[in-house]
Design an enzyme around this catalytic site. Sequence first.
Site, PDB file in Angstrom:
ATOM      1  N   ASN A  11       3.457  12.010  -3.724  1.00 48.22           N
ATOM      2  CA  ASN A  11       4.152  10.795  -3.595  1.00 48.22           C
ATOM      3  C   ASN A  11       3.313   9.593  -3.303  1.00 48.22           C
ATOM      4  O   ASN A  11       2.775   9.528  -2.069  1.00 48.22           O
ATOM      5  CB  ASN A  11       5.288  11.087  -2.293  1.00 48.22           C
ATOM      6  N   TRP A  12       2.825   8.921  -4.352  1.00 44.17           N
ATOM      7  CA  TRP A  12       1.988   7.770  -4.358  1.00 44.17           C
ATOM      8  C   TRP A  12       2.330   6.541  -3.433  1.00 44.17           C
ATOM      9  O   TRP A  12       1.933   5.638  -3.445  1.00 44.17           O
ATOM     10  CB  TRP A  12       1.400   7.376  -5.618  1.00 44.17           C
ATOM     11  N   LYS A  13       3.708   6.632  -3.542  1.00 49.80           N
ATOM     12  CA  LYS A  13       4.466   5.397  -2.490  1.00 49.80           C
ATOM     13  C   LYS A  13       4.080   4.234  -3.151  1.00 49.80           C
ATOM     14  O   LYS A  13       3.685   3.986  -4.410  1.00 49.80           O
ATOM     15  CB  LYS A  13       4.114   5.440  -0.992  1.00 49.80           C
ATOM     16  N   HIS A 103      14.091   9.444   1.042  1.00 45.42           N
ATOM     17  CA  HIS A 103      12.781   9.616   1.719  1.00 45.42           C
ATOM     18  C   HIS A 103      12.890   8.840   3.203  1.00 45.42           C
ATOM     19  O   HIS A 103      13.686   7.750   3.182  1.00 45.42           O
ATOM     20  CB  HIS A 103      11.517   8.892   0.782  1.00 45.42           C
ATOM     21  N   GLU A 105      11.116   6.604   4.474  1.00 44.26           N
ATOM     22  CA  GLU A 105      10.746   5.430   4.529  1.00 44.26           C
ATOM     23  C   GLU A 105      11.931   4.573   3.676  1.00 44.26           C
ATOM     24  O   GLU A 105      12.310   3.380   4.422  1.00 44.26           O
ATOM     25  CB  GLU A 105       9.394   5.260   3.891  1.00 44.26           C
ATOM     26  N   GLU A 178      11.013  16.824   5.912  1.00 46.02           N
ATOM     27  CA  GLU A 178      10.063  15.830   6.520  1.00 46.02           C
ATOM     28  C   GLU A 178      10.358  15.456   7.685  1.00 46.02           C
ATOM     29  O   GLU A 178      11.086  14.428   7.963  1.00 46.02           O
ATOM     30  CB  GLU A 178       9.676  14.916   5.513  1.00 46.02           C
ATOM     31  N   GLY A 184       2.473  10.840   7.558  1.00 47.00           N
ATOM     32  CA  GLY A 184       1.528   9.766   7.311  1.00 47.00           C
ATOM     33  C   GLY A 184       0.829   9.616   8.784  1.00 47.00           C
ATOM     34  O   GLY A 184      -0.076   8.725   9.130  1.00 47.00           O
ATOM     35  N   SER A 223       2.150  15.217   6.609  1.00 45.01           N
ATOM     36  CA  SER A 223       0.616  15.498   6.582  1.00 45.01           C
ATOM     37  C   SER A 223       0.156  16.724   6.349  1.00 45.01           C
ATOM     38  O   SER A 223      -0.778  17.221   6.997  1.00 45.01           O
ATOM     39  CB  SER A 223       0.296  15.301   8.230  1.00 45.01           C
TER      40      SER A 223
HETATM   41  C1  PEP Z   1       5.672  11.659   2.332  1.00 44.28           C
HETATM   42  O1  PEP Z   1       5.466  10.403   2.065  1.00 44.28           O
HETATM   43  O2  PEP Z   1       6.559  12.230   2.033  1.00 44.28           O
HETATM   44  C2  PEP Z   1       4.548  12.234   3.304  1.00 44.28           C
HETATM   45  C3  PEP Z   1       4.965  13.709   3.750  1.00 44.28           C
HETATM   46  O3  PEP Z   1       3.269  11.792   3.323  1.00 44.28           O
HETATM   47  P1  PEP Z   1       1.908  12.453   4.001  1.00 44.28           P
HETATM   48  O4  PEP Z   1       1.535  13.550   3.553  1.00 44.28           O
HETATM   49  O5  PEP Z   1       1.178  11.311   3.995  1.00 44.28           O
HETATM   50  O6  PEP Z   1       2.449  12.686   5.622  1.00 44.28           O
END
Ligand code: PEP
Length: 260
Positions: A11-13, A103, A105, A178, A184, A223
């Site tokens: 997931n490059w966001k 997600h 976010e 998640e 993050g 993470s």
């Molecule tokens: C995500 O964006 O879904 C995610 C898990 O980010 P990260 O790996 O940076 O925690």
Amino acid sequence: MNNQKYLIAANWKQNGDSKSLIKLINDFIKSYKKIKPRCEILILPPSIYLNAISNRLSHHKIPRKKISLGSQNISSFDNGAYTGELSVDMTKDYNCTYALIGHSERRHVFQEDEKTIAKKMQLSLASNMNTILCVGETIAEYNKKLTKKVILRQLKSALIKSSVLLKSDHSKVIIAYEPVWAIGTGKTASLDNISDVHSYIRNVLNKILGIKTNSIKILYGGSVNNLNASSILSLSNVNGALVGGASLNSKKFIDICSSI
Ligand code: PEP
């Protein structure tokens, strides 16, 4: 172990630009060709770069079953007067075969509610898109030991509108657990915690759909990196990972993909 059953998603966001993301995918493809990890890989770029990334995959003759493309979000409406939105069918035009929905976010920064998420799930599944539903508790909910309650509510509300369709075919649905506090932050959930929540999700899916749902993949996200991926991915009921930060580094991401 059948590695094909694993899905590792990047997931490059909202990161990078045309130059840096083309470099990222080129570097990744170079390592991918050397290492040939046997899991399925999914890239979720910012949607404006989908075409450019898709062209790089075609240029390097990468089979789309090995590295697929997906959108980080879709509209909760069919095509029409919805300024700024992208429908699930539009993303198909750019070779997307996956959509990421709910997600954290989207839920917490953009205040997407459960009704909207359920509509997106319904549209995506009806469009025969592989659909990844993200669920997970906040730190406050985790501290109050509400994780399972929150996940039950999120799964039920997101899947309810699609349950008739899913009872006859659940091959397109994927769940990503998640924990919001692990995204993050560098704080990964413990292996016991991941195991416990993933088996809970499996039981809830079996109950909601009234069938054995072992073929539904449950990904862990929060993470994940090249150092912890192997132990997380070896847990039962963990069928892949959703990776944010570490997916922006081609070496770290390829190490995650080949750590199964
Ligand atoms: C995500 O964006 O879904 C995610 C898990 O980010 P990260 O790996 O940076 O925690």
